[in-house]
Design a protein around this motif. Sequence first.
Motif, PDB file in Angstrom:
ATOM      1  N   PRO A 171       0.803  -1.237   0.046  1.00 36.40           N
ATOM      2  CA  PRO A 171       0.145   0.143  -0.130  1.00 36.40           C
ATOM      3  C   PRO A 171       0.771   1.399   0.091  1.00 36.40           C
ATOM      4  O   PRO A 171       0.347   2.348  -0.355  1.00 36.40           O
ATOM      5  CB  PRO A 171      -1.014  -0.092   1.237  1.00 36.40           C
ATOM      6  CG  PRO A 171      -0.008  -1.102   2.295  1.00 36.40           C
ATOM      7  CD  PRO A 171       0.400  -2.107   1.311  1.00 36.40           C
ATOM      8  N   HIS A 172       2.264   1.051   0.380  1.00 37.33           N
ATOM      9  CA  HIS A 172       3.146   2.109   0.371  1.00 37.33           C
ATOM     10  C   HIS A 172       3.776   2.541  -0.741  1.00 37.33           C
ATOM     11  O   HIS A 172       4.676   3.196  -1.002  1.00 37.33           O
ATOM     12  CB  HIS A 172       3.982   2.202   1.444  1.00 37.33           C
ATOM     13  CG  HIS A 172       3.397   2.192   2.792  1.00 37.33           C
ATOM     14  ND1 HIS A 172       2.922   2.899   3.360  1.00 37.33           N
ATOM     15  CD2 HIS A 172       3.387   0.862   3.919  1.00 37.33           C
ATOM     16  CE1 HIS A 172       2.259   2.620   4.535  1.00 37.33           C
ATOM     17  NE2 HIS A 172       2.706   1.295   4.745  1.00 37.33           N
ATOM     18  N   LEU A 173       3.173   1.920  -2.110  1.00 43.10           N
ATOM     19  CA  LEU A 173       4.036   1.895  -3.300  1.00 43.10           C
ATOM     20  C   LEU A 173       3.443   3.269  -3.827  1.00 43.10           C
ATOM     21  O   LEU A 173       2.231   3.296  -4.251  1.00 43.10           O
ATOM     22  CB  LEU A 173       3.363   0.710  -4.196  1.00 43.10           C
ATOM     23  CG  LEU A 173       4.090   0.882  -5.656  1.00 43.10           C
ATOM     24  CD1 LEU A 173       5.392   0.355  -5.807  1.00 43.10           C
ATOM     25  CD2 LEU A 173       3.308  -0.248  -6.552  1.00 43.10           C
ATOM     26  N   THR A 174       4.160   4.151  -4.007  1.00 40.02           N
ATOM     27  CA  THR A 174       3.906   5.464  -4.635  1.00 40.02           C
ATOM     28  C   THR A 174       4.627   5.999  -5.575  1.00 40.02           C
ATOM     29  O   THR A 174       6.055   5.350  -5.601  1.00 40.02           O
ATOM     30  CB  THR A 174       3.762   6.611  -3.210  1.00 40.02           C
ATOM     31  OG1 THR A 174       5.297   6.761  -2.730  1.00 40.02           O
ATOM     32  CG2 THR A 174       3.071   6.022  -2.403  1.00 40.02           C
ATOM     33  N   PRO A 175       4.536   7.025  -6.223  1.00 37.72           N
ATOM     34  CA  PRO A 175       5.468   7.474  -7.394  1.00 37.72           C
ATOM     35  C   PRO A 175       7.031   7.879  -6.538  1.00 37.72           C
ATOM     36  O   PRO A 175       7.944   7.724  -7.052  1.00 37.72           O
ATOM     37  CB  PRO A 175       5.066   8.914  -7.768  1.00 37.72           C
ATOM     38  CG  PRO A 175       3.460   8.471  -7.800  1.00 37.72           C
ATOM     39  CD  PRO A 175       3.328   7.699  -6.431  1.00 37.72           C
TER      40      PRO A 175
END
Length: 263
Positions: A171-175
Amino acid sequence: MTLRRTQKLIEQSDPELYHLSLNLRGRMGLSSSGHEAEYEPYDLVLHDTSRPHLIRATTSHGEDTILGTGLFIPRKLLPLSDKVIDSLIMQRLSAREGIGALLAQFLTQVNRDSGSYRPDDGPRLGTVAINLLSALFTHALDVSGSLPPETHRQALVLRIRAFIQQHLHDPHLTPRTIASAHHISTSYLHRLFQHEEETIAAWIRHQRLDHARRDLADPAQRTTPIYAIAARWGFPRASDFTRAFRTACGIPPKEYRHQHTVE
């Protein structure tokens, strides 16, 4: 053995696929676009169903059989420009070591054990194949220092897409985390995806919802709670998943599952 795909056949039916051939025994020759090349056992070669080509397979000295396998890939799963494909078509890619060997092992094992897989295993195996193939192409493009900047840009995009597929559950996969993992700035990451059909955030959301939708329609996962499927694909909050799913599919996930798994 000779396989011939003519312009007439292409005009009659073009599935718009790439084909990766793995030669395992014997010799293989490929003619396409005025070029010819020969391939030894454990060479991988890419060709295009939208281009006329001729493949000839012959036995090697002392052998009486030829053996090989291959993989068809829909164009939309590998968003590469014509220029990049031109640099990969007919290039000899080794299946003797590294990523090529992993891909060859995967293809031969799937072929050998095909009777043990169920139809709903197909999408999962397809994801593995695409990730391995993307990694192989990225490596092939990286080692070709003479390629133009646009080709290297697309190689980096391929690497980023493969990274995202492997971390969709996070869920912490961000740009920002993606940019950090590839040692580039967040602004440069966004510029890379300006040339793509979707922004990077939209592509991540699309991939997560697509995998969740596939799991919801899988009869084998009928008893898996919807919130567990949501969390599996990076939606820790069930309400966020329901809202995003309804926006993308027009119906809530519970209704979607009922429509696709009812007997």
